[in-house]
Design an enzyme around this catalytic site. Structure first.
Site, PDB file in Angstrom:
ATOM      1  N   ASP A  74      50.007  37.613  71.758  1.00 17.59           N
ATOM      2  CA  ASP A  74      50.200  38.215  73.077  1.00 17.59           C
ATOM      3  C   ASP A  74      51.669  38.552  73.298  1.00 17.59           C
ATOM      4  OD1 ASP A  74      50.525  35.362  73.040  1.00 17.59           O
ATOM      5  OD2 ASP A  74      50.648  35.353  75.219  1.00 17.59           O
ATOM      6  N   ASP A 105      59.500  39.128  70.285  1.00 16.54           N
ATOM      7  CA  ASP A 105      58.673  38.028  70.811  1.00 16.54           C
ATOM      8  C   ASP A 105      57.209  38.438  70.870  1.00 16.54           C
ATOM      9  OD1 ASP A 105      57.903  35.637  71.943  1.00 16.54           O
ATOM     10  OD2 ASP A 105      58.655  36.132  73.941  1.00 16.54           O
ATOM     11  N   GLU A 139      49.837  32.470  74.438  1.00 11.28           N
ATOM     12  CA  GLU A 139      51.001  31.572  74.442  1.00 11.28           C
ATOM     13  C   GLU A 139      51.896  31.795  75.645  1.00 11.28           C
ATOM     14  OE1 GLU A 139      55.146  30.308  73.743  1.00 11.28           O
ATOM     15  OE2 GLU A 139      54.386  32.340  74.040  1.00 11.28           O
ATOM     16  N   GLU A 165      58.792  31.704  66.287  1.00 16.33           N
ATOM     17  CA  GLU A 165      59.388  32.275  67.492  1.00 16.33           C
ATOM     18  C   GLU A 165      60.780  32.821  67.152  1.00 16.33           C
ATOM     19  OE1 GLU A 165      58.290  32.773  70.472  1.00 16.33           O
ATOM     20  OE2 GLU A 165      56.687  31.357  70.927  1.00 16.33           O
TER      21      GLU A 165
END
Length: 407
Positions: A74, A105, A139, A165
């Site tokens: 997402d 991200d 997330e 990440e």
């Protein structure tokens, strides 16, 4: 030796950037990855959270040790797309940067893991053990995907967990938790010309907030010893050491009142008002403590008029900062980036690790490490540096091989 050319690696990232997963629709990325992994005869499965949201799991190798590699599918909302220089859901390469929502991200990190996994399998480079890819849904908000995978036991047997990440040259071994705490006050609505026969919910809420500020200030005054050290992270972000006072404050519990609501029109006494807080728990003041902290103030003011709701509740995560996974990544990364830029730190933000590890966290090597400048996350004109994206594919491959060989 590589399976994919540079052009193909960029195209793979472009393909999933085009799949619009703004807090939803991860099923589209799952289907794309399933087709890709089927092409290379890699066992994989899609686990649905609901009709439009799902996780993707793939695995190569067999037996122990087991290294889990994870990234979320997402992305946050792109906002007003007219404010973007380039279309957010179309990868644009310009001046060695790859622009698009989620490039940093964290579709860049996720695709780097995907490519690393496929190339390790195709080149038969896995010395022993298993690599398990966990691509998650949700997330950015409630970590629904990570919770589902944890509930189904996908983390029960892992020795190491790396979450890609965007951290740049930072390697993180621990992070704070995150809680959303909503306090609602109720009263009695009347016309504003006769407030004395009503009960203004805002007054009750302000009484709560004043007591909260007083108690929170007392707590922070005594909050001087911390298991988590976030100072290296801040030094990297601002380019210099922060003061001991600032480091102490940043490494501890933080709580911010970020939303306030009350009243619907100026000539009515409101019968409901609310405050919403984002709290970052730490091992010394964990989620249970925070809940009691809020509830005690509510009881002191008026528990008949005030209530507490916690819609989001993620715990802090700790691990050994000198674990085999951390030292392996540090060793491998030093061949690709300036050794002086690499640092090991705790992280102020939260990741899927909060939901993944639970009671199993003490038995798992944790590393949060991936391509991208964390300051670019959630930004308009988000981008990832092309060179970093490509280098981290090789770092992931080498670190996985070395960790499984030596664990």
């Amino acid at each position: 030796m590589t399976t994919f050319s540079e052009k193909e690696k960029i195209q793979l990232l472009a393909d999933i950037v085009e799949l619009q997963t703004e807090n939803n629709n991860e099923i589209d990325v799952c289907n794309y990855l399933k087709d890709l992994f089927d092409k290379y005869d890699i066992k994989s499965e899609i686990l649905k959270v609901n009709e439009h949201r799902a996780n993707f799991v793939a695995e190569i190798g067999s037996g122990s040790p087991i290294l889990a590699l994870s990234g979320h599918m997402d992305v946050v909302d792109a906002g007003n797309q007219d404010n973007w220089t380039y279309p957010p859901f179309q990868l644009t390469e310009k001046d060695d940067k790859l622009y698009g929502r989620g490039t940093t991200d964290m579709k860049g990190g996720l695709m780097a893991l995907v490519i690393a996994l496929i190339e390790l399998k195709e080149q038969n480079q896995l010395p022993q053990g298993t690599i398990r890819l966990l691509a998650t849904a949700g997330e950015e908000k409630e970590q629904e995907g990570a919770k589902l995978l944890a509930d189904k036991g996908y983390l029960d047997d892992v020795d190491g967990l790396m979450i890609a990440e965007p951290t740049g040259s930072g390697i993180y071994y621990a992070h704070k938790g995150s809680m959303s705490c909503k306090v609602t006050a109720t009263g009695k609505a009347v016309h504003s010309s006769v407030p004395f026969i009503g009960d203004n919910a805002i007054d009750t809420l302000l009484e709560f907030y004043n007591q909260f500020k007083e108690k929170y200030a007392e707590l922070k005054k005594n909050d001087t010893k911390h298991e988590l050290d976030v100072a290296p992270m801040f030094k990297s972000l601002i380019g210099k050491d922060i003061s001991e006072e600032d480091a102490n404050y940043a490494s501890g519990l933080t709580a911010v009142c970020s939303i306030i609501n009350g009243g619907k029109q100026f000539n009515s006494v409101p019968d409901e008002a609310s405050l919403e807080f984002n709290v970052r728990p730490v091992p010394e003041y964990d989620n249970d403590f925070i809940e009691s902290f809020f509830q005690n103030i509510i009881n002191n003011v008026d528990s008949n008029k005030l209530s507490l709701d916690i819609p989001s509740n993620h715990r802090p995560v700790t691990s050994d900062k000198n674990s085999k996974l951390i030292t392996t990544i540090k060793d491998v990364a030093s061949s690709y980036v300036d050794k002086d830029d690499i640092f090991v730190s705790a992280l102020v933000g939260a990741t899927d690790a909060s939901s993944f590890l639970g009671d199993n966290k003490d038995n798992v090597d944790l590393a949060i490490f991936g391509p991208g400048n964390p300051l670019m996350a959630h930004q308009i004109d988000e981008y990832i540096e092309k060179d970093m994206y490509l280098k981290y594919i090789d770092i992931f491959k080498e670190a996985s091989i070395q960790y499984l060989k030596e664990k």
